[in-house]
Enzyme design. Structure first.
Site, PDB file in Angstrom:
ATOM      1  N   LEU A 106      10.731   2.013   6.832  1.00  0.00           N
ATOM      2  CA  LEU A 106      10.367   2.328   5.414  1.00  0.00           C
ATOM      3  C   LEU A 106      11.332   3.440   5.242  1.00  0.00           C
ATOM      4  O   LEU A 106      11.189   4.401   6.171  1.00  0.00           O
ATOM      5  CB  LEU A 106       9.132   2.558   6.075  1.00  0.00           C
ATOM      6  CG  LEU A 106       8.540   2.791   4.681  1.00  0.00           C
ATOM      7  CD1 LEU A 106       7.888   1.792   3.936  1.00  0.00           C
ATOM      8  CD2 LEU A 106       7.000   3.162   4.727  1.00  0.00           C
TER       9      LEU A 106
ATOM     10  N   TYR B 274       0.947  -1.160   0.263  1.00  0.00           N
ATOM     11  CA  TYR B 274      -0.348   0.151  -0.082  1.00  0.00           C
ATOM     12  C   TYR B 274       0.515   1.103   0.234  1.00  0.00           C
ATOM     13  O   TYR B 274       1.858   1.337  -0.015  1.00  0.00           O
ATOM     14  CB  TYR B 274      -0.947  -0.269   1.192  1.00  0.00           C
ATOM     15  CG  TYR B 274      -0.628   0.430   2.480  1.00  0.00           C
ATOM     16  CD1 TYR B 274       0.365  -0.286   3.583  1.00  0.00           C
ATOM     17  CD2 TYR B 274      -0.584   1.451   3.176  1.00  0.00           C
ATOM     18  CE1 TYR B 274       0.896  -0.084   4.428  1.00  0.00           C
ATOM     19  CE2 TYR B 274       0.196   1.976   4.430  1.00  0.00           C
ATOM     20  CZ  TYR B 274       0.364   0.928   4.577  1.00  0.00           C
ATOM     21  OH  TYR B 274       1.639   1.227   6.120  1.00  0.00           O
TER      22      TYR B 274
ATOM     23  N   ARG C 113      -7.622 -20.349  -1.514  1.00  0.00           N
ATOM     24  CA  ARG C 113      -6.199 -20.499  -1.104  1.00  0.00           C
ATOM     25  C   ARG C 113      -5.103 -21.173  -0.997  1.00  0.00           C
ATOM     26  O   ARG C 113      -5.530 -23.092  -0.971  1.00  0.00           O
ATOM     27  CB  ARG C 113      -6.581 -20.752   0.585  1.00  0.00           C
ATOM     28  CG  ARG C 113      -5.914 -20.822   2.051  1.00  0.00           C
ATOM     29  CD  ARG C 113      -5.936 -20.232   3.505  1.00  0.00           C
ATOM     30  NE  ARG C 113      -5.294 -20.199   4.030  1.00  0.00           N
ATOM     31  CZ  ARG C 113      -4.235 -21.287   4.115  1.00  0.00           C
ATOM     32  NH1 ARG C 113      -4.412 -22.386   4.150  1.00  0.00           N
ATOM     33  NH2 ARG C 113      -3.389 -20.316   5.157  1.00  0.00           N
TER      34      ARG C 113
ATOM     35  N   LYS D  67       6.409  -1.927   1.963  1.00  0.00           N
ATOM     36  CA  LYS D  67       5.517  -1.055   3.053  1.00  0.00           C
ATOM     37  C   LYS D  67       4.163  -2.235   2.404  1.00  0.00           C
ATOM     38  O   LYS D  67       3.261  -2.013   1.304  1.00  0.00           O
ATOM     39  CB  LYS D  67       4.580   0.669   1.967  1.00  0.00           C
ATOM     40  CG  LYS D  67       4.043   0.777   3.144  1.00  0.00           C
ATOM     41  CD  LYS D  67       4.095   2.642   2.289  1.00  0.00           C
ATOM     42  CE  LYS D  67       3.193   3.765   3.620  1.00  0.00           C
ATOM     43  NZ  LYS D  67       3.362   3.271   4.783  1.00  0.00           N
TER      44      LYS D  67
ATOM     45  N   GLU E 256      12.405   2.817  13.508  1.00  0.00           N
ATOM     46  CA  GLU E 256      11.572   3.645  12.817  1.00  0.00           C
ATOM     47  C   GLU E 256      10.417   3.616  14.032  1.00  0.00           C
ATOM     48  O   GLU E 256      10.917   2.736  15.141  1.00  0.00           O
ATOM     49  CB  GLU E 256      11.739   3.240  11.609  1.00  0.00           C
ATOM     50  CG  GLU E 256      10.664   1.938  11.439  1.00  0.00           C
ATOM     51  CD  GLU E 256       9.942   2.146  10.043  1.00  0.00           C
ATOM     52  OE1 GLU E 256       9.820   2.867   9.334  1.00  0.00           O
ATOM     53  OE2 GLU E 256      10.219   1.121   9.363  1.00  0.00           O
TER      54      GLU E 256
ATOM     55  N   ARG F  95       7.908   4.119  -4.531  1.00  0.00           N
ATOM     56  CA  ARG F  95       8.114   3.030  -3.849  1.00  0.00           C
ATOM     57  C   ARG F  95       6.901   2.328  -3.821  1.00  0.00           C
ATOM     58  O   ARG F  95       7.993   1.152  -3.069  1.00  0.00           O
ATOM     59  CB  ARG F  95       7.540   4.247  -1.713  1.00  0.00           C
ATOM     60  CG  ARG F  95       8.053   2.831  -1.379  1.00  0.00           C
ATOM     61  CD  ARG F  95       7.972   3.645   0.048  1.00  0.00           C
ATOM     62  NE  ARG F  95       6.571   4.840   0.480  1.00  0.00           N
ATOM     63  CZ  ARG F  95       6.859   5.350   1.509  1.00  0.00           C
ATOM     64  NH1 ARG F  95       7.156   5.996   2.396  1.00  0.00           N
ATOM     65  NH2 ARG F  95       5.181   6.348   1.967  1.00  0.00           N
TER      66      ARG F  95
ATOM     67  N   HIS G 237      -1.084 -21.360  -0.549  1.00  0.00           N
ATOM     68  CA  HIS G 237       0.488 -20.069  -0.787  1.00  0.00           C
ATOM     69  C   HIS G 237       1.661 -20.034  -1.423  1.00  0.00           C
ATOM     70  O   HIS G 237       1.713 -18.606  -1.621  1.00  0.00           O
ATOM     71  CB  HIS G 237       1.231 -20.874   0.315  1.00  0.00           C
ATOM     72  CG  HIS G 237       0.900 -21.261   1.943  1.00  0.00           C
ATOM     73  ND1 HIS G 237      -0.119 -21.848   1.884  1.00  0.00           N
ATOM     74  CD2 HIS G 237       1.213 -20.776   2.878  1.00  0.00           C
ATOM     75  CE1 HIS G 237      -0.789 -21.934   3.369  1.00  0.00           C
ATOM     76  NE2 HIS G 237       0.426 -20.931   3.985  1.00  0.00           N
TER      77      HIS G 237
HETATM   78  N1  PDD Z   1       2.960   5.314   7.558  1.00  0.00           N
HETATM   79  N2  PDD Z   1       7.251   3.908   9.150  1.00  0.00           N
HETATM   80  C1  PDD Z   1       6.221   3.189   8.601  1.00  0.00           C
HETATM   81  C2  PDD Z   1       6.602   1.756   9.647  1.00  0.00           C
HETATM   82  C3  PDD Z   1       4.853   4.063   8.565  1.00  0.00           C
HETATM   83  O1  PDD Z   1       4.057   2.798   8.666  1.00  0.00           O
HETATM   84  C4  PDD Z   1       5.736   4.596   8.333  1.00  0.00           C
HETATM   85  C5  PDD Z   1       4.208   6.278   7.737  1.00  0.00           C
HETATM   86  C6  PDD Z   1       6.645   5.544   7.923  1.00  0.00           C
HETATM   87  C7  PDD Z   1       6.870   6.929   6.492  1.00  0.00           C
HETATM   88  O2  PDD Z   1       6.224   7.321   6.218  1.00  0.00           O
HETATM   89  P1  PDD Z   1       5.762   8.673   5.574  1.00  0.00           P
HETATM   90  O3  PDD Z   1       6.646   9.863   5.931  1.00  0.00           O
HETATM   91  O4  PDD Z   1       6.195   8.501   3.845  1.00  0.00           O
HETATM   92  O5  PDD Z   1       4.266   8.439   5.993  1.00  0.00           O
HETATM   93  C8  PDD Z   1       7.531   5.162   8.381  1.00  0.00           C
HETATM   94  C9  PDD Z   1       1.948   6.304   6.438  1.00  0.00           C
HETATM   95  C10 PDD Z   1       1.180   6.851   7.178  1.00  0.00           C
HETATM   96  C11 PDD Z   1       0.205   4.605   7.382  1.00  0.00           C
HETATM   97  O6  PDD Z   1       0.528   4.155   7.703  1.00  0.00           O
HETATM   98  O7  PDD Z   1      -0.668   5.564   7.245  1.00  0.00           O
END
Ligand code: PDD
Length: 279
Positions: A201, A32, A100, A144, A177, A51, A102
């Protein structure tokens, strides 16, 4: 009425449905993006789309949407929803519907969903609370992925522990993070943030903040940040597309930067706010 995009059609949110055997539901097999929109304009769209492409490649999900197609779908969605203010766009792509099993199933068509909703920006100007927690996630955090159960549990842990909004994570003694944000520390006039790796991320806001600091009176270093350094830092910030730059003023119940946003945050956030409004 909110209009969303699902698999080629713009339809009312209430009518948007995905079959129960979608691999996104069964295996969380998807990725996402969240793209902020300021005054009707998607912010750093190119970077978010790059990304997304990396996330799709990272899970070997083939999708034939190019940059122009995404741009046109997003433009149409914003127009259909009459977005002129601040909003956030959510894109989710899954490996689609299949029995379903894997193994990836040849011939299943990816599910593509795009949705936008008003940006619920938390007021961070007076600072936010955070807690520290071991990073309990997998080793592909640069993707992501929609599989966010650990992140969800960590955010909830922060809230239930002491009303904090974020869990700052560490692995092997080093900060990775936040559960949904990147982390910066300030010591004197030096701002540090962990270098990009598979353990975090590559935040779009993080990259912009690194750029903006480098053009300011502060110095920016992308270096490993130990838990000990974090605990001794003058200031701690967390960044994301929906939070912007948020100063952490309380960590595990202890005040950070005297319990109020620090001068470095004030300086860099002013530059960031200015940048985002004049994109
Ligand atoms: N998440 N690290 C993680 C694990 C995140 O889920 C996010 C952002 C960030 C910051 O990334 P960015 O600056 O590109 O938004 C870092 C979004 C906002 C979410 O999951 O809703």
């Amino acid at each position: 009425m909110t209009t969303v995009y699902l698999n080629g059609n713009f339809i009312p949110l209430e009518q948007a449905q995905v079959p129960i055997l979608d691999r996104g539901f069964i295996f969380a097999d998807g990725v996402y993006e969240v793209i902020p929109v300021f005054s009707g304009n998607p912010f750093r769209l190119k970077e978010h789309m790059e990304r997304l492409r990396n996330s799709l490649d990272g899970i070997s999900l083939q999708l034939d949407y190019d940059r122009e197609k995404w741009q046109s779908l997003i433009d149409q969605l914003l127009a259909l929803n009459r977005v002129t203010g601040d909003s956030s766009i959510y894109i989710q792509v899954t490996r689609g519907v299949a029995e379903r099993n894997h193994f990836y199933q040849a011939g299943s068509t990816p599910t593509v969903f795009i949705y936008c909703k008003p940006l619920q920006e938390t007021d961070v100007s007076r600072g936010v609370g955070a807690v520290l927690h071991e990073d309990i996630r997998w080793e592909y955090c640069h993707i992501k992925a929609v599989a966010l159960l650990p992140n969800v549990m960590l955010k909830q842990y922060a809230r239930e522990k002491d009303g904090s909004i974020e869990a700052i994570l560490y692995r092997d003694g080093y900060i990775t993070e936040g559960a949904a944000s990147n982390v910066f520390t300030v010591t004197g006039d030096t701002v540090s943030t962990p270098p990009k790796s598979n353990r975090l991320l590559p935040g779009i806001t993080r990259d912009l903040v690194v750029e903006l600091i480098s053009a300011s009176l502060y110095q920016c270093r992308e270096v490993p940040v130990s838990k000990a350094e974090l605990l001794q830092a003058d200031e701690i910030w967390i960044t994301s597309s929906t939070l912007g730059i948020a100063p952490v003023i309380r960590l595990d119940g202890h005040p950070v930067s005297g319990g109020k946003p620090g001068p470095a945050w004030r300086a860099i956030d002013t530059i960031y706010q200015d940048f985002k409004r004049n994109q």
